[in-house]
Enzyme design. Structure first.
Site, short mmCIF file in Angstrom:
data_model
loop_
_atom_site.label_atom_id
_atom_site.label_comp_id
_atom_site.label_asym_id
_atom_site.label_seq_id
_atom_site.Cartn_x
_atom_site.Cartn_y
_atom_site.Cartn_z
N GLY A 171 0.82 -1.21 0.00
CA GLY A 171 0.00 0.00 0.00
C GLY A 171 0.85 1.26 0.00
CG ASP A 172 3.35 1.78 3.21
OD1 ASP A 172 2.28 2.32 3.56
OD2 ASP A 172 3.94 0.93 3.91
#
Length: 308
Positions: free
Chosen positions: A251-252
């Site tokens: 996600g990052d």
């Protein structure tokens, strides 16, 4: 310059083992310590692609020094606020049967004087920024509207803010209308108070947030794909099958990709392709947010984007 904020950074301790057995003695095959926390992961990916980054947040103790040296080694500017408490350690156990188990420490307690010093540094660093990325959990001592406060300070300088968090931090942060949010499906459910089982339901929830003033909503759905909504349209894309070794930091990685694409004023389609490619490539390595760039470039050519 892109400013990243990691209020609750951590050392990510990654342990590999053949199998994790709860309630029993487990022996690791290997151990690796790396600087982590969601904003740190975003910083890592941005620096791999040559973006200028200033990293902010709270650091303390030996673990804090480890993270600061790591960030500086990436070539990013380090402007962390030093605190009396000890920066936390997060443990990821990767078992060869495919399971990933995370044990996350809560982090230190931030006092009022430390918060004020951080806010002063944050305000100063905004002057040279184009984007501000606000990621992850918050340590004790800070209110749940801390991200809302940071978004409002950035908005005063007409900066674009990106928010990637969860729970009440997300609920309160969204009220300040960040430029982009990146919830996963569970976080989107928390925001809307609804179960979202079908892609059509996720689309409806994302577009509702857009109608409430969030310009860009990027929803990560793991191996099921990614959805990207603005007032113009809603897009969906999915990476071709990859052998995932470690999903932590995906996600990052998508957040970093989104910021890079938006900085370059890429189209929605190209932005989503880049997010999906870099996020998927991240899963193929054991270290969080270390992107095999050639593989990411290969995936980029294979990703199909559809309008919903």
């Amino acid at each position: 310059m892109i400013t990243t904020v990691t209020l609750n950074p951590a050392i990510d301790k990654t342990i590999t083992t053949s199998r994790l057995l709860p309630g029993q003695v487990n022996r690791g095959d290997s151990v690796k310590n790396i600087a982590g926390g969601k904003g740190i992961n975003v910083t890592k990916v941005l620096r791999q692609y040559g973006s200028s980054v200033c990293a902010l947040g709270f650091l303390g103790g030996y673990t804090g020094r480890f993270i600061e040296e790591y960030v500086e080694g990436l070539g990013a500017e380090s402007a962390f606020t030093q605190i009396a408490g000890e920066t936390r350690t997060s443990t990821n156990v990767l078992s060869m049967d495919g399971y990933v188990t995370e044990i996350l420490e809560p982090g230190p307690v931030i006092c009022e004087e430390e918060k004020e010093r951080f806010l002063q540094t944050y305000t100063e660093k905004l002057a040279g920024s184009r984007f501000v990325v606000l990621s992850g959990s918050s340590p004790k001592g800070l209110s749940t509207d801390i991200y809302a406060q940071l978004i409002e300070l950035a908005e005063r300088q007409k900066l674009r803010t990106v928010l990637d968090t969860s729970g009440e931090l997300l609920v309160q942060g969204v009220k300040a209308k960040p430029f982009l949010i990146k919830p996963n499906t569970r976080e989107l459910e928390y925001l809307t108070g609804k179960k979202l089982r079908e892609l059509s339901e996720i689309r409806e929830a994302a577009l509702q947030l857009v109608s409430e003033g969030i310009a860009h909503v990027l929803v990560s759905m793991g191996e099921k794909g990614m959805l990207y909504a603005t007032e113009r349209k809603c897009l969906f894309a999915k990476a071709p099958g990859v052998k995932a070794l470690n999903t932590v930091g995906s996600g990052d990685s998508a957040v970093a990709a989104a910021v890079m694409a938006l900085q370059q004023e890429a189209s929605m389609e190209d932005t989503l392709r880049l997010c999906v490619a870099i996020s998927a490539a991240n899963t193929t390595t054991l270290e969080n947010a270390v992107i095999p760039k050639e593989y990411a470039a290969e995936l980029l050519t294979k990703i199909q984007v559809t309008e919903l």
